[in-house]
Motif scaffolding. Structure first.
Motif, PDB file in Angstrom:
ATOM      1  N   GLY A 199     -88.254  16.664  34.304  1.00 55.17           N
ATOM      2  CA  GLY A 199     -88.716  17.582  33.533  1.00 55.17           C
ATOM      3  C   GLY A 199     -89.956  17.592  34.703  1.00 55.17           C
ATOM      4  N   ALA A 200     -90.630  18.310  34.496  1.00 49.63           N
ATOM      5  CA  ALA A 200     -91.919  18.949  35.225  1.00 49.63           C
ATOM      6  C   ALA A 200     -92.950  17.524  35.923  1.00 49.63           C
ATOM      7  CB  ALA A 200     -93.405  19.368  34.537  1.00 49.63           C
ATOM      8  N   TYR A 201     -92.492  16.163  35.688  1.00 45.93           N
ATOM      9  CA  TYR A 201     -92.882  15.197  36.270  1.00 45.93           C
ATOM     10  C   TYR A 201     -91.881  14.964  37.717  1.00 45.93           C
ATOM     11  CZ  TYR A 201     -96.505  14.002  32.757  1.00 45.93           C
ATOM     12  OH  TYR A 201     -97.534  13.919  31.734  1.00 45.93           O
ATOM     13  N   ARG A 202     -91.039  15.207  36.788  1.00 42.74           N
ATOM     14  CA  ARG A 202     -89.507  14.927  38.355  1.00 42.74           C
ATOM     15  C   ARG A 202     -90.394  16.370  39.645  1.00 42.74           C
ATOM     16  NH1 ARG A 202     -84.839  12.310  38.489  1.00 42.74           N
ATOM     17  NH2 ARG A 202     -83.312  13.149  39.851  1.00 42.74           N
ATOM     18  N   LEU A 203     -90.623  17.366  38.910  1.00 43.81           N
ATOM     19  CA  LEU A 203     -91.120  18.332  39.923  1.00 43.81           C
ATOM     20  C   LEU A 203     -92.286  17.975  40.791  1.00 43.81           C
ATOM     21  CD1 LEU A 203     -90.263  21.771  38.126  1.00 43.81           C
ATOM     22  CD2 LEU A 203     -89.055  20.625  40.000  1.00 43.81           C
ATOM     23  N   ALA A 204     -92.424  17.790  40.110  1.00 49.33           N
ATOM     24  CA  ALA A 204     -94.687  17.417  40.886  1.00 49.33           C
ATOM     25  C   ALA A 204     -94.848  16.284  41.739  1.00 49.33           C
ATOM     26  CB  ALA A 204     -95.529  17.069  39.642  1.00 49.33           C
ATOM     27  N   ALA A 205     -94.244  15.012  41.345  1.00 50.25           N
ATOM     28  CA  ALA A 205     -93.191  14.363  42.119  1.00 50.25           C
ATOM     29  C   ALA A 205     -92.601  14.604  43.625  1.00 50.25           C
ATOM     30  CB  ALA A 205     -93.166  13.025  41.988  1.00 50.25           C
TER      31      ALA A 205
END
Length: 273
Positions: A199-205
């Motif tokens: 999710g958003a963590y994958r995008l941010a990373a």
């Protein structure tokens, strides 16, 4: 040069009068009428020589490229267009479709030695070859992270919402993702810290990894202008998610001695919500 695919010849024949009204250099016919010369054909379009050196003509059905060219017009008008990418002169939509996608006519700066960054027949000294190999590696690393970002965003049912959440994780990404993770050198942390996120963590990373690779490129020989282009467009909300060796070429620049390596085709561009 190669023979054009039939669809591009049909498009030019049907829209010739409309294309001429732009007042820019026109594609060059081959030996037969309504058969045009070309420099190369890809999945989405064709690049052709024109009757004026330094300008090429392109037909593309890639809506992300056409959107990118139109949306970034302000950067060119304000003189903030990075030198590490070819310049665009005009773009017009056609009623012609290719594989059910609308086709656009584009005029842009001509590039040379496209795809020859690490070509085995390109004779250079050892140091130059090392610089080019490093350049190619950085392109692969950036494309890996950018493609993951693009797929994650496209697969989301609410791209605007997940991107807003990812931006709120900016500090987490800065603290969590390091250079070794972005470069893939940390064999244990790389799959877990970046690809293991959701999710958003994958995008941010993935976004943070792209920032790191672009910054590394900015400070390395031969890739600095392309790295700056990556960073510039990211700062304005555009992620060039499919740049590879095949769309890297050389262009002359007034402020440089000779030609420099630049992006000749932005590929799949992510326009952030």
């Amino acid at each position: 040069m190669h023979q054009n695919p039939p669809w591009s010849n049909r498009a030019l024949k049907q829209h010739w009068a409309e294309i001429r009204t732009v007042g820019l250099p026109m594609p060059v016919e081959d030996e037969k009428r309504w058969v045009f010369k070309e420099y190369g054909t890809g999945h989405f379009g064709v690049v052709m020589p024109t009757d004026t050196k330094g300008t090429v003509f392109k037909l593309t059905s890639d809506h992300t490229e056409s959107d990118f060219i139109q949306l970034t017009e302000g950067l060119r008008e304000e003189g903030r267009w990075p030198v590490g990418i070819v310049d665009y002169y005009a773009i017009i939509p056609l009623t012609f479709t290719f594989r059910r996608r609308q086709v656009f006519a584009i005029w842009r700066e001509e590039a040379y030695e496209v795809g020859y960054l690490t070509h085995p027949g390109y004779l250079v000294d050892e140091w130059e070859q090392q610089c080019r190999n490093q350049f190619a590696l950085r392109l692969s690393q950036f494309k890996d992270h950018a493609a993951r970002f693009r797929i994650t965003l496209n697969n989301s049912r609410q791209p605007g919402k997940i991107w807003a959440e990812a931006k709120d994780l900016d500090r987490w990404a800065w603290n969590k993702i390091g250079g070794e993770d972005a470069e893939g050198k940390s064999q244990h942390s790389y799959p877990n810290i970046i690809t293991g996120q959701r999710g958003a963590y994958r995008l941010a990373a993935s976004w943070r990894a792209c920032e790191i690779i672009a910054e590394l490129m900015e400070n390395e020989h031969r890739s600095s202008e392309v790295g700056t282009a990556f960073s510039t467009f990211m700062s304005h909300g555009y992620l060039l998610a499919d740049v590879h060796q095949g769309n890297i070429g050389m262009v002359p620049r007034e402020d440089y001695q000779g030609k420099i390596w630049v992006i000749t085709d932005p590929g799949h561009v992510v326009v952030l919500p």
